[in-house]
Write an enzyme that holds these catalytic residues in place. Structure first.
Site, PDB file in Angstrom:
ATOM      1  CE  LYS A  36      -1.345   1.841   3.657  1.00 21.73           C
ATOM      2  NZ  LYS A  36      -1.022   2.940   4.597  1.00 21.73           N
ATOM      3  NE  ARG A  41       6.218   6.706   0.929  1.00 20.30           N
ATOM      4  CZ  ARG A  41       5.409   6.404   1.953  1.00 20.30           C
ATOM      5  NH1 ARG A  41       4.370   5.601   1.757  1.00 20.30           N
ATOM      6  NH2 ARG A  41       5.637   6.906   3.163  1.00 20.30           N
ATOM      7  CB  SER A 185       2.158  10.829  11.133  1.00 20.93           C
ATOM      8  OG  SER A 185       2.067  10.137   9.898  1.00 20.93           O
ATOM      9  CB  SER A 186       7.152   9.071   8.921  1.00 24.19           C
ATOM     10  OG  SER A 186       6.386   7.986   8.418  1.00 24.19           O
ATOM     11  CB  SER A 214       7.164   4.753  10.300  1.00 25.49           C
ATOM     12  OG  SER A 214       6.292   4.123  11.210  1.00 25.49           O
ATOM     13  CD  GLU A 329       4.166  -0.627   8.339  1.00 24.92           C
ATOM     14  OE1 GLU A 329       4.258  -1.359   7.344  1.00 24.92           O
ATOM     15  OE2 GLU A 329       4.165   0.616   8.280  1.00 24.92           O
ATOM     16  CG  HIS A 356      -1.531   4.510  13.376  1.00 21.07           C
ATOM     17  ND1 HIS A 356      -0.969   3.936  12.260  1.00 21.07           N
ATOM     18  CD2 HIS A 356      -0.520   5.178  13.991  1.00 21.07           C
ATOM     19  CE1 HIS A 356       0.313   4.225  12.201  1.00 21.07           C
ATOM     20  NE2 HIS A 356       0.608   4.988  13.248  1.00 21.07           N
ATOM     21  NE  ARG A 401      -0.373  -2.052   9.359  1.00 18.60           N
ATOM     22  CZ  ARG A 401      -0.049  -2.658   8.219  1.00 18.60           C
ATOM     23  NH1 ARG A 401      -0.095  -3.974   8.142  1.00 18.60           N
ATOM     24  NH2 ARG A 401       0.289  -1.957   7.152  1.00 18.60           N
TER      25      ARG A 401
END
Length: 444
Positions: A36, A41, A185-186, A214, A329, A356, A401
């Site tokens: 994903k 990206r 968050s990256s 991350s 993750e 998240h 997840r």
């Protein structure tokens, strides 16, 4: 396995699922769909490129469908074309020139759509309103709103620093130097870097906060830009310089999603069996690439042969102390394994996963306690204390997840029911079928 024309599931769709118990050690080969993170990206970069691109064997899931729909709403032409991937068609992306505005983008549950499309909205010609599922409106966006304003984007957020908000696109973004705190968050870093070549003067981005979560995902972004002819300079670990310039159109093959392979590899560990995932890259910027080392520390055996990773369970799962800041993750699946370990386990460096799809730390702890287990929340992590478990309801909390972690626990504990297995469609709509085929020992 996913039909062409895949569209996101309704957030109202819920499917109670009885997690199957593994009667014996699992022995299977499981092919997982594409990444994903890489798919979304590459969709962004293809939309900004100077020529058409083709994404080979991309992911077809809720999140990728949301990204495709968002880009199409902004005037990008994206067509499904025949390919050799078993999970759906390839994608042809034609930028079609200037991005259009005067529209609404529904991000669903997809953090990458929220954070990656917001800068593109500033490049569009017209107002673009970004919104999301009600259960996702809480996800942090203030850092992105502040950064875009500082580099010249007009945003109306009603003073809430959150979704929904409207970007008043003017067809260009000035760019320049901006300092942000991306410790939640990256994706804030990646979202700005992906669009930066199209800014008038490029981008000088500085992260001023604590540890970046991350970090491999940022490396993934930098590498994806390099493949399209944009060299990102990194004076240090918290600073990026992106020059203004053209992005090449390219044919890009998308790797399998290594993090989505985690529950299947965990099945080998928890049942003392063996699971092989073909197509495992020799080198990858995906955080899931760390699974081989992590599962070895837990007591499993891992081997690489002919482009495949095989994980074999042994007679123990070790309790460990593990910094997961680079691969947060993986927390839910590793949490599930830790519930069966021979000693307590501490997972840390993951405080940011509270923001998240749900507060993943609180969700995991409450779910395990509901099954008779014991875990405690830490400021930056979780401590799991192995206890005998019983069946019961495992709540997915709109989080793919969390749902797959319940499936792993159900392999050893009869009577576990996941209240919303359909949420796995976010990144892997085939999960229930792949899981069942794995347990039957069929190639999945």
């Amino acid at each position: 396995m996913t039909a062409p024309g895949y569209s996101p599931q309704s957030p109202a769709t819920r499917e109670l699922w009885s997690a199957p118990v593994a009667p014996d050690a699992v022995h299977a080969t499981v092919t997982v769909p594409a990444s994903k993170s890489l798919t979304n990206r590459e969709l962004i970069l293809a939309a900004l490129a100077e020529a058409p691109s083709r994404l080979i064997s991309p992911l077809h899931s809720d999140d990728s469908a949301r990204m495709i729909a968002a880009l199409q709403t902004l005037g990008v032409q994206i067509d499904e074309v025949d390919g050799e991937g078993e999970f759906g068609p390839d994608l042809e992306v034609n930028p079609n020139g200037a991005l259009t505005g005067d529209t609404v983008v529904d991000c669903g549950q997809a953090g990458t759509v929220m954070r990656f499309v917001a800068p593109l909205a500033g490049l569009s010609h017209g107002d673009v309103t970004l919104t999301a599922d009600e259960s996702a409106l809480h996800r942090p966006m203030g850092t992105m709103i502040k950064a875009l304003r500082e580099i010249g984007v007009d945003i109306d957020d009603g003073g809430n620093w959150s979704l929904p908000f409207t970007v008043r696109g003017r067809g260009h973004i000035r760019g320049g130097e901006v300092t942000i705190d991306a410790s939640t968050s990256s994706q804030f870093v990646s979202g700005l870097l992906l669009a930066a070549p199209r800014f008038d003067v490029g981008l000088h981005l500085i992260h001023s906060g604590g540890r970046l979560p991350s970090a491999p995902h940022i490396d993934m972004t930098v590498e994806a830009l390099a493949h399209r002819g944009v060299h990102v300079e990194r004076p240090n670990a918290h600073e990026w310089l992106v020059p203004a310039g053209a992005l090449r159109g390219k044919d890009i093959a998308i790797e399998p999603d290594l993090s989505n392979a985690a529950p299947f590899l965990a099945a080998a560990v928890v049942t003392g069996g063996s699971v092989t995932v073909p197509g495992w890259p020799a080198r990858s910027t995906q955080p899931g690439a760390l699974l081989s080392d992590i599962l070895t520390v837990l007591g499993a055996r891992t081997s690489r042969r002919a482009g495949a990773l095989t994980v074999t369970g042994t007679d123990r799962i070790a309790g460990i102390d593990l910094d997961l800041s680079a691969a947060s993750e993986l927390t839910p699946v590793l949490f599930a394994l830790a519930a069966f370990a021979d000693a307590p386990t501490t997972l840390h460096g993951i405080g940011h996963i509270r923001g998240h799809e749900t507060d993943r730390i609180a969700a995991l702890v409450s779910n395990l306690r509901a099954l008779g287990g014991e875990a405690e929340e830490l400021p930056d992590g979780i401590r799991i204390l192995p206890r005998p478990l019983r069946g019961g309801l495992w709540r997915a909390h709109h989080d793919h997840r969390i749902a797959t972690a319940g499936a792993v626990i159900g392999l050893r504990v009869p009577g576990v029911e996941v209240d919303d297995i359909g949420t796995t469609a976010k990144t892997m709509p085939e999960f229930p079928q792949l899981w069942q085929r794995m347990l039957q020992g069929q190639p999945a």
